[in-house]
Design an enzyme around this catalytic site. Structure first.
Site, mmCIF file in Angstrom:
data_model
loop_
_atom_site.group_PDB
_atom_site.id
_atom_site.type_symbol
_atom_site.label_atom_id
_atom_site.label_comp_id
_atom_site.label_asym_id
_atom_site.label_seq_id
_atom_site.Cartn_x
_atom_site.Cartn_y
_atom_site.Cartn_z
ATOM 1 C CB ALA A 1 -27.822 22.882 23.683
ATOM 2 C CB CYS A 2 -25.381 18.740 25.801
ATOM 3 S SG CYS A 2 -23.992 17.902 26.461
ATOM 4 N N PRO A 3 -23.723 21.241 27.687
ATOM 5 C CG PRO A 3 -21.832 21.647 29.137
ATOM 6 C CD PRO A 3 -22.528 22.015 27.584
ATOM 7 C CG LEU A 4 -25.504 25.225 29.403
ATOM 8 C CD1 LEU A 4 -25.754 26.436 28.505
ATOM 9 C CD2 LEU A 4 -24.743 25.807 30.704
#
Lengths: 179, 76
Positions: free
Chosen positions: B13-16
């Site tokens: 998920a964001c920000p990965l």
């Protein structure tokens, strides 16, 4: 000296001369709420991906989130002990700003985050360290709440500073945020 | 299309996704192509935004049933 890095540095300095700003984001982290801290670290790590240098300045309620749950510091006065006891000991103990419901809401949120594979606050701090996000901690907040440097997390790039240091960094940053 | 590196970012998920892609591209040589597969719906806005500000190019986006593949060329 790495010529590629040196070239990049010169390029950045030229850009700074032209625009008066550097490729940098400066952020004040005032809040000690889990959701806001998470947002702060998501923005910080995302900003590194976007090619920005990132400086986070922790003050007031943000400060206890950087305590290490395993570390202890002695020699505190009564108020220092009280703050130490009443404020969250590290990123694992901070609560949601809304819907905490005596801790149930926060526990549910953590469960949901794990299920949806969203990084926890502790993981985000680890990622920030890996990405060389710089952390400044407000010296006055530390003193006010009786926190000692030896009880804070091991973070590769951390410094205890005053407001002038933040303003110096913020002054030539492209983006400044307050969370 | 010649793909030099493949990344599986499914489930992240964001920000990965954007953080990992930027780290990977840093390690690659100019002209090389990265295939990044992600299930993050935000990537459709994030990857182009990242590419624009970092000066790299998204050659193609392929939508699969549950994910999307981005082909990113390192330009500098």
């Amino acid at each position: 000296m790495d010529p590629k890095k040196e070239l990049q540095r010169i390029g950045e300095e030229l850009e700074a001369l032209k625009t008066g700003t550097k490729n940098k984001l400066s952020m004040i982290v005032f809040s000690g709420d889990m959701d806001k801290l998470l947002a702060a670290f998501i923005i910080a790590t995302g900003a590194v991906a976007m090619g920005l240098h990132v400086v986070m300045f922790f003050t007031f309620w943000g400060t206890p989130a950087l305590r290490d749950k395993k570390k202890k510091a002695g020699g505190k006065d009564l108020f220092g002990k009280m703050f130490g006891f009443m404020l969250p000991k590290g990123a694992g103990k901070v609560k949601l700003s809304k819907m905490n419901m005596g801790g149930m809401g926060t526990a549910m949120m953590k469960h949901l985050m794990k299920k949806k594979n969203i990084a926890s606050l502790e993981e985000m701090i680890g990622l920030a360290a890996e990405l060389e996000v710089k952390i400044y901690i407000c010296d006055m907040s530390m003193g006010l709440m009786g926190f000692k440097p030896e009880e804070m997390i091991d973070y590769p790039d951390v410094e205890f500073v005053g407001v002038a240091k933040f303003l110096e960094e913020a002054g030539d940053s492209k983006i400044q945020l307050f969370l | 299309m010649n793909v030099d590196v493949k990344m599986d970012l499914k489930g992240l998920a964001c920000p990965l996704p954007v953080v990992k892609v930027s780290q990977q591209v840093k390690k690659m040589k100019v002209g090389e192509v990265l295939e990044a597969e992600t299930t993050d719906p935000g990537a459709h806005a994030d990857f182009p935004a990242w590419a624009k500000s970092s000066g790299n190019e998204i050659l193609k986006t392929v939508k699969e049933e549950k994910s999307a593949k981005f082909y990113i060329k390192k330009l500098k």
